[in-house]
Enzyme design. Sequence first.
Site, short mmCIF file in Angstrom:
data_model
loop_
_atom_site.label_atom_id
_atom_site.label_comp_id
_atom_site.label_asym_id
_atom_site.label_seq_id
_atom_site.Cartn_x
_atom_site.Cartn_y
_atom_site.Cartn_z
N SER A 127 124.89 35.72 91.07
CA SER A 127 123.52 35.97 91.51
C SER A 127 122.70 34.69 91.35
CB SER A 127 122.92 37.15 90.74
OG SER A 127 121.75 37.63 91.38
N HIS A 163 125.22 39.59 96.51
CA HIS A 163 124.95 41.04 96.63
C HIS A 163 124.97 41.51 98.09
CE1 HIS A 163 123.66 40.64 92.47
NE2 HIS A 163 122.67 39.86 92.81
#
Length: 247
Positions: A127, A163
């Site tokens: 991330s 994601h």
Amino acid sequence: MAHVVATGAGKAMMERRNDPTHEYILRLTGKERPRVLFVGTATGDDPAYILSFYQTYNSDRCAPHHLPLFHRPMDDLAGFVRGFDVIHVGGGNTANMLDVWKRQGLDVIMREMWEDSESNVVFTGGSAGGICWFEGGTTDSFGPTLQVLPEGLGFLRGSFCPHYDAEDQRQPLFHASLLSGELATGYAVGNLQSLHFTGAEFITAISPAEGGLALRVEAIDGKIVETELPVTVLGSADDVYPTGPSA
């Protein structure tokens, strides 16, 4: 030559204690007991995240340490950071993290390590810890509505979208930013997939399971083109770089 392993998820991947991705990262160093530094700036040095790191990168696997920047315990930051084989950056608020790094000088220290031709350091994370190595990406740093972050460290050219299989806003924002030119051609991965680069060269995508999502995404003649990347499916720890690559 240094490596980057950029993953889709940060904390969620860290909590997968036996995921072979962790062993892949460690074996890239070519060392029996690599020194691993966790940088949890993106969550304000959250103690729970730091504990999760020590549970996964435990002393049976490596020599783990963490770098608190909000209550920094050392004067010689450069001397401390340069002693590690793996720099593992946690997920969280990418924009705030980069600002703190700049104020503390960590961005310059890591760039010098990256540009050292004799370095075999592995820069990794998920991330925020994946976006930061690129020129930009998509982020929730500014609230629940995702926005574009166009100022990563730029170790790697292009953009990164984590994601991609888990958050509905990611794909349309990434597509729109590529079409507008706000972000450069880049990469998108699912939560459990990672991209491995040696220097600036893309090596492979890795995944702990079949069917992993890893894409090269670009705007061509006003249209988005997604190209599937080769994915190495990791098995047990014994299947993952038994000796570590020499690059």
